[in-house]
Design a protein around this motif. Structure first.
Motif, PDB file in Angstrom:
ATOM      1  N   VAL A  52       1.363  -1.477   0.176  1.00 48.51           N
ATOM      2  CA  VAL A  52      -0.069  -0.497  -0.074  1.00 48.51           C
ATOM      3  C   VAL A  52       0.938   1.608   0.276  1.00 48.51           C
ATOM      4  O   VAL A  52       0.692   2.097  -0.589  1.00 48.51           O
ATOM      5  N   ALA A  53       1.679   0.984   1.166  1.00 50.64           N
ATOM      6  CA  ALA A  53       2.734   2.693   0.695  1.00 50.64           C
ATOM      7  C   ALA A  53       3.589   2.548  -0.745  1.00 50.64           C
ATOM      8  O   ALA A  53       4.038   4.141  -1.168  1.00 50.64           O
ATOM      9  N   ARG A  54       3.781   1.591  -1.480  1.00 47.83           N
ATOM     10  CA  ARG A  54       4.492   1.882  -2.845  1.00 47.83           C
ATOM     11  C   ARG A  54       3.010   2.155  -3.920  1.00 47.83           C
ATOM     12  O   ARG A  54       3.504   3.295  -4.373  1.00 47.83           O
ATOM     13  N   ILE A  84       9.067  -2.971   8.076  1.00 50.30           N
ATOM     14  CA  ILE A  84       8.340  -3.563   6.559  1.00 50.30           C
ATOM     15  C   ILE A  84       9.161  -2.922   5.731  1.00 50.30           C
ATOM     16  O   ILE A  84       8.753  -2.991   4.438  1.00 50.30           O
ATOM     17  N   LYS A  85      10.182  -1.173   5.978  1.00 52.20           N
ATOM     18  CA  LYS A  85      10.826  -0.712   4.865  1.00 52.20           C
ATOM     19  C   LYS A  85      11.806  -1.836   4.783  1.00 52.20           C
ATOM     20  O   LYS A  85      12.400  -1.644   3.180  1.00 52.20           O
ATOM     21  N   GLU A  86      12.746  -2.227   6.213  1.00 50.99           N
ATOM     22  CA  GLU A  86      13.450  -3.668   5.319  1.00 50.99           C
ATOM     23  C   GLU A  86      13.167  -4.751   4.793  1.00 50.99           C
ATOM     24  O   GLU A  86      14.150  -4.951   3.573  1.00 50.99           O
ATOM     25  N   THR A  87      11.975  -5.025   4.491  1.00 53.47           N
ATOM     26  CA  THR A  87      12.016  -6.526   3.375  1.00 53.47           C
ATOM     27  C   THR A  87      10.439  -5.829   2.409  1.00 53.47           C
ATOM     28  O   THR A  87      11.106  -6.732   1.478  1.00 53.47           O
ATOM     29  N   GLN A  88      10.068  -4.534   2.489  1.00 51.56           N
ATOM     30  CA  GLN A  88       8.919  -4.742   1.853  1.00 51.56           C
ATOM     31  C   GLN A  88       9.290  -3.608   0.367  1.00 51.56           C
ATOM     32  O   GLN A  88       9.405  -2.654  -0.410  1.00 51.56           O
ATOM     33  N   GLY A  89      10.269  -2.501   1.250  1.00 47.43           N
ATOM     34  CA  GLY A  89      11.043  -1.621   0.608  1.00 47.43           C
ATOM     35  C   GLY A  89      10.295  -0.020   0.841  1.00 47.43           C
ATOM     36  O   GLY A  89      11.496   1.086   0.540  1.00 47.43           O
ATOM     37  N   THR A  90       9.402  -0.095   1.376  1.00 47.10           N
ATOM     38  CA  THR A  90       8.815   1.204   1.648  1.00 47.10           C
ATOM     39  C   THR A  90       8.223   1.153   2.889  1.00 47.10           C
ATOM     40  O   THR A  90       7.386   0.309   2.838  1.00 47.10           O
TER      41      THR A  90
END
Length: 219
Positions: A52-54, A84-90
């Motif tokens: 959702v962030a992306r 979440i940032k570390e594993t999903q990028g955002t």
């Protein structure tokens, strides 16, 4: 009893990762997407929050505000955001509600009124029904409800597609057929008589059956 489509979305005050909000005031004149999670640091939800962030620019373009919910406290949401940032990028770039008293989950019929206990001791399984998506219109009514099990990640491209249909059909007296996407043909609503339809669509329509009247998507 689940909240029905067309009901007014219950208003509430809550702490979020972006400060305290009053929900209806926060929505303002926008559309809103409220999506819930049974527990912080759960694997499927971690992928969803990053997705959702992306996709936030896609929701912004449609005038849709995003807000997540988990029953855990806001400070745990902040720690989860790092994962979440570390594993999903955002990391989440929208507010996350800390529903530590289960008030919002109960208001939205995601947990029974009898649910109680220390949220830090409640497991994801205890909260497994907190896996809903609510699309709410500017008039604060519920336009769409989706409920997912913990094992199935949500398809946010489908949610965007549904929002496109909701926003289009809110402006025009039409419906969208199965698998419809932006720019494809639509169906004249049954509430529009043939005589009225002739004034709205003077170019006519395709009608494989009298009750199916197909026209190009209105602008």
């Amino acid at each position: 009893m689940a909240l029905p489509i067309g009901a007014v979305a219950p208003d509430f005050e809550a702490e979020t990762t972006e400060g305290k909000i009053k929900f209806h005031d926060w929505i303002g004149n926008s559309w809103a997407l409220l999506f819930s999670h049974p527990k912080d640091f759960t694997p499927v939800c971690t992928t969803e929050l990053g997705t959702v962030a992306r996709m936030k620019p896609d929701f912004d373009k449609r005038g849709v505000k995003l807000i997540g919910l988990s029953v855990d406290p806001v400070d745990r949401h902040a720690k989860w955001a790092e994962d979440i940032k570390e594993t999903q990028g955002t990391a989440p770039n929208y507010p996350m509600i800390g529903d530590t008293d289960l008030k919002v989950s109960k208001l939205y019929d995601m947990l029974p009124a009898s649910a109680s206990g220390d949220v830090l001791k409640r497991t994801a399984a205890d909260n497994q029904t907190v896996r809903n998506v609510f699309v709410i219109g500017p008039d604060k009514t519920i336009r769409l409800v989706l409920v997912y099990p913990m094992s199935t990640g949500r398809n946010f491209q489908e949610i965007l597609r549904a929002i496109d249909s909701l926003q289009l059909t809110a402006k025009h007296r039409i419906s969208t057929p199965a698998d419809w996407k932006q720019g494809e043909d639509v169906i004249i609503s049954g509430s529009v008589s043939d005589e009225e339809a002739k004034t709205i669509y003077p170019q006519g329509w395709k009608s494989p059956k009298p009750y199916i009247r197909i026209v190009s998507q209105p602008k």
